[in-house]
Design an enzyme around this catalytic site. Structure first.
Site, mmCIF file in Angstrom:
data_model
loop_
_atom_site.group_PDB
_atom_site.id
_atom_site.type_symbol
_atom_site.label_atom_id
_atom_site.label_comp_id
_atom_site.label_asym_id
_atom_site.label_seq_id
_atom_site.Cartn_x
_atom_site.Cartn_y
_atom_site.Cartn_z
ATOM 1 C CD GLU A 44 -23.705 -25.481 17.051
ATOM 2 O OE1 GLU A 44 -24.343 -24.419 17.195
ATOM 3 O OE2 GLU A 44 -24.085 -26.413 16.313
ATOM 4 C CB THR A 73 -25.213 -18.533 18.295
ATOM 5 O OG1 THR A 73 -25.844 -19.727 18.755
ATOM 6 C CG2 THR A 73 -26.255 -17.423 18.296
ATOM 7 C CE LYS A 131 -28.867 -23.785 14.057
ATOM 8 N NZ LYS A 131 -28.027 -23.161 15.101
#
Length: 197
Positions: A44, A73, A131
């Site tokens: 990621e 993000t 998450k």
């Protein structure tokens, strides 16, 4: 919901998801390349890396379509669209992000939506992997409590977790643990983590 099996299979095998915040494009490409060469199958990148979309595109050119390269993000529709255009295999948000969810659904891209409260995590997990962020606040016991009420949820705790703490989160029911720092730099040590040759 798009098929999540390739990502889940990769995360289930490697148990750690590297979350990279690099200072620039060359550093990001070098770090992703090193991880993939060490046997890591999913990485990621984050939007906190300057020119992250260029870094992702450069990684795709260098590594092809084999590794699963995601962007984390991601909080806006514009970021989500840019990530998909640059070749993201999956998107990750730190909190509920309906705008990102819509773009991911439109393009058939796996979205790992973030949440912290049981309601947020349950909502995200109803659509795919969730998450849990910031995971260090609640720790493994919090994750275990979430697992007790969400036994079928796919949980990926991330945020403030050291590599040596990962086993406790895995034992508490995580599919994989997001690690932002502390992974070995040495190629042989990194290969030992991810099972590479």
């Amino acid at each position: 919901m798009p098929a999540t099996s390739p990502l889940l299979a990769a995360l289930g095998a490697q148990r750690l998801l590297p979350v990279l915040r690099s200072p620039d494009v060359p550093a990001a490409v070098a770090r992703v390349t090193g991880l993939v060469e060490a046997g890591c199958r999913a990485v990621e990148l984050t939007t906190s890396t300057p020119d992250w979309h260029l870094a992702l595109a450069a990684c795709r050119r260098a590594l092809g379509d084999g590794p699963l390269l995601g962007v984390g993000t991601v909080t806006t529709a514009d970021q989500a669209a840019a990530a998909v255009e640059a070749g993201a295999s999956f998107l990750v948000s730190p909190y509920p992000a309906p705008a990102v969810r819509a773009v991911a659904a439109e393009h058939g891209t796996v979205f790992v939506e973030g949440g912290f409260t049981p309601a947020e995590v349950a909502d995200a997990a109803s659509r795919g992997p969730a998450k849990v962020f910031p995971a260090h606040v609640g720790g493994p016991r919090f994750l275990s409590s979430l697992r007790a009420v969400l036994p079928h949820a796919v949980l990926i705790p991330t945020g403030g977790i050291a590599v040596e703490e990962a086993p406790a989160y895995l034992a508490a029911g995580a599919l994989a643990v997001g690690i932002g720092s502390g992974l070995p730099e040495d190629p042989a040590a990194l290969a030992a983590v991810f099972g590479g040759a």
